[in-house]
Design an enzyme around this catalytic site. Structure first.
Site, short mmCIF file in Angstrom:
data_model
loop_
_atom_site.label_atom_id
_atom_site.label_comp_id
_atom_site.label_asym_id
_atom_site.label_seq_id
_atom_site.Cartn_x
_atom_site.Cartn_y
_atom_site.Cartn_z
N GLY A 30 65.73 128.27 178.56
CA GLY A 30 64.61 127.33 178.52
C GLY A 30 63.24 127.99 178.61
N CYS A 239 77.11 102.79 159.36
CA CYS A 239 76.77 103.44 158.09
C CYS A 239 77.31 102.60 156.94
CB CYS A 239 77.37 104.85 158.06
SG CYS A 239 77.17 105.64 156.44
N CYS A 242 80.05 105.04 155.03
CA CYS A 242 81.30 105.50 155.64
C CYS A 242 81.69 104.67 156.85
CB CYS A 242 81.20 106.98 156.01
SG CYS A 242 80.29 107.27 157.55
N CYS A 264 74.38 107.54 157.19
CA CYS A 264 74.39 108.68 158.12
C CYS A 264 73.32 109.69 157.70
CB CYS A 264 75.73 109.41 158.06
SG CYS A 264 77.11 108.48 158.73
N CYS A 270 79.19 112.32 156.93
CA CYS A 270 79.41 111.10 156.16
C CYS A 270 80.42 111.37 155.03
CB CYS A 270 78.08 110.62 155.58
SG CYS A 270 78.11 108.95 154.94
#
Lengths: 289, 360
Positions: A30, A239, A242, A264, A270
């Protein structure tokens, strides 16, 4: 393929310098490590930080995947993938599971990553405190002193004004209980995938000359309050191609009468679902040509 | 019916081909040669060399041709090329006092050793469009005189002999290199000068102008502005002495600034310094003003909050390649983030509406 450039474009000295910064970043999760970012043959803002990190990580055996907005075929993803095909001659793939190195802008793939994979993020503004304090000299001091009060005040003011934390993307996380880190502008839907991820996550900010990292399985907690816990959100739809209900969706305007469809954002995810036989509301026959 | 946004690859290829055609323009008009650009657009070439941080007029001219005259794009091409060049060595510090000057003026002394040399300047031209140029007329040769061999010492050196101008620290340390190390703040003066000399001409000009209008005023006189060729020498370890490897054209500007003294410094003049590749005097003058404004801390002056005094503000925003990249990147797709915002706004609006209805 013969190339007039060194493997992966950068010279070995520069790659070594970048690897040192990456190692330092992995050692201090970080923490933003300054590095001598080079001018690349694509503009700042197009992913020069990510490209330099990828260049420093690539070996000839790698299989590279590049996505922008979750998609492999967005113009900038195409351009960066081509750049490495040309300068490093590495194999490329669109399949998340097959890739050894994935460079991304704005998304984390839906398919869970595994040990040994490297996810490289393109970062525009690495400093999570930047829009609270414009001066780098000040924000570095705040990180040194672990002085994150300003960030909590900002989140509190959001709640006071809007009844919730009004940050939809670029949502800050605290890494291993120490540094507050900017996850790059991924939607906050992706934030849970940052934490305890088996893959190495590397973040490169070229213009701002910073590299930082989340080593495998590092903890990354999205900032919140006990009574206002963090929630990962997305469009409340499935979606249309899909039928996935748990993936991040793009909204596509289909006519000027207000019709919408949702698909997606992760094109590989997808396609995998459609190939497995899942069919959404508009996924039959002619869709997706 | 929705057609998935495929075909980025084909679109890119087609766009590049179209761009190449647009760059060439009407093929019934003769194509520009790189040599024509180098010779006839020399000031554009100079700017590209200065901000590209690479002294090569032919490459700069090529970049201008390739970029269709977009100088920032040309500077970018040069910078990207420069990244790939190996470092063979480091030259000795240039001796600008030994410059073969083509122009040298002082605004502080009417006459001085070495004289005032006006040189090829726009300064006293009347800005009237010259339609003769449209007819492609050749110019008559300019009158010449033998070059003077008289030395041309720096004006500030003459002031310095009397202690009237602050002397600068002299050191043999190799200054850190902005293009090889990350910028760390506060920056040393060499680092600041490196950043300003490759900074965007427009930005540096505006910063300098703002100091003239009172935002960090430093009362600058152009002590001296000189343009000319300077020899570049390099120490060759095998030989044990330095040899001349070429020459570069430079513009150097030293301003003399009023200074009433502070707690630590007696009253004396202070200086601002500008040094830029090529004939680039607007940039060199502007650079010297910005340099002087940034020196408030070492001279014990007050920080008035003026942008030009603010090192972080100036240094972090002067690079046009960084600036244009980040500015223009907002045209890249952001639909994932926008989608997240869209959902957020819808949710906030739903809640606000529900609130309003409940109140009514």
């Amino acid at each position: 393929m013969a190339s007039e450039y060194n493997f992966a474009y950068l010279d070995e000295q520069t790659k070594r310098m970048i690897r040192r910064a990456i190692l330092k970043g992995v050692a201090i999760p970080g923490y933003q490590v300054p590095f001598a970012s080079r001018e690349m043959p694509m503009p700042y803002g197009w992913g020069t930080g990510g490209v330099q990190v990828t260049a420093a990580c690539l070996v000839p055996e790698d299989r590279l995947k590049v996505i922008d907005q979750g998609a492999d075929d967005t113009t900038n993803a195409v351009s960066i993938r081509r750049f490495f095909q040309r300068t490093a001659g590495v194999a490329v793939t669109e399949a998340t599971a097959d890739a050894t190195v994935i460079q991304t802008r704005h998304r984390i793939p839906e398919t869970p990553l595994t040990e040994g994979q490297i996810l490289v993020y393109q970062v525009p503004i690495p400093e999570p405190l930047r829009f609270l304090e414009p001066r780098e000299t000040e924000t570095r001091k705040m990180h040194e002193l672990e002085d994150y009060g300003l960030m909590h005040v900002k989140l509190y003011e959001d709640i006071a004004r809007h009844g919730q934390i009004a940050t939809a993307y670029d949502y800050p996380v605290k890494v291993e209980g120490r540094y507050v880190m900017d996850p790059s502008p991924i939607p906050k839907f992706d934030n849970p995938k940052l934490a305890r991820n088996p893959a190495i996550q590397l973040f490169g900010a070229g213009r701002e000359q910073r590299i930082y990292a989340l080593p495998p399985y590092a903890e990354a907690v999205s900032l919140d309050f006990d009574d206002y816990p963090f929630t990962a959100s997305k469009a409340d739809h499935q979606c249309d191609l899909c039928d996935a209900s748990g993936s991040y969706l793009d909204e596509v305007i289909t006519d000027d009468q207000g019709s919408r469809m949702y698909v997606c954002s992760d094109t590989d995810f997808c396609r995998g679902r459609r190939e497995a036989g899942h069919v959404g509301r508009l996924g039959g026959g002619e869709a997706g040509q | 019916m929705y057609v998935a946004v495929k075909g980025g690859e084909r679109a890119i290829d087609a766009a590049h081909a179209w761009l190449a055609e647009e760059r060439r323009g009407d093929t019934s008009v003769a194509e520009l040669s790189v040599a024509q650009i180098r010779e006839q657009l020399a000031l554009a070439v100079n700017r590209v060399m200065a901000e590209g941080s690479l002294y090569d007029a032919d490459l700069a001219a090529l970049a201008i041709k390739q970029s269709r005259g977009d100088l920032i794009e040309a500077i970018f091409l040069i910078r990207a090329y420069r990244t790939t060049l190996p470092r063979l060595g480091v030259s000795l510090p240039l001796e600008t006092a030994e410059m073969a000057v083509s122009r040298r003026i002082s605004a502080t002394f009417k006459d001085l050793p070495g004289g005032q040399i006006l040189g090829p300047t726009f300064d006293y031209t009347h800005r009237l469009l010259d339609f003769k140029l449209a007819a492609e007329g050749e110019v008559a040769a300019a009158p010449t005189a033998p070059a003077s061999l008289e030395p041309v010492p720096h004006v500030t050196g003459m002031l310095g002999r009397d202690g009237l101008i602050q002397s600068e620290a002299y050191g043999n340390d190799t200054p850190s290199d902005l293009t090889r190390e990350p910028m760390e703040l506060p920056a040393s003066r060499p680092l600041r000068l490196q950043a300003i000399t490759r900074g965007d001409e427009g930005f540096i000009l505006s910063m300098a102008y703002s100091t003239q209008r009172g935002y960090g005023r430093t009362h600058a006189f152009v002590g001296e502005l000189r343009i000319g060729a300077v020899a570049v020498e390099m120490e060759i370890p095998e030989l044990g002495f330095s040899v001349e490897i070429g020459e570069v054209e430079l513009t150097e500007c030293e301003t003399v600034n009023q200074f009433k003294g502070s707690k630590t410094e007696p009253p004396q003049f202070t200086r601002g310094y500008g040094l830029v590749f090529g004939q680039t005097e607007r940039k060199a003058i502007a650079m010297s003003l910005v340099d002087r404004a940034l020196r408030w801390k070492e001279l014990g002056e007050d920080f008035t909050g003026a942008p030009a005094q603010d090192e972080e503000f100036v240094l972090m925003h002067s690079d046009n390649i960084q600036a244009t990249g980040f500015l223009e990147h907002i045209k890249l797709p952001h639909y994932v983030d926008f989608q997240a915002e869209l959902e957020m706004i819808r949710k906030l609006r739903r809640e606000a509406m529900a609130h309003k209805e409940a109140a009514e």
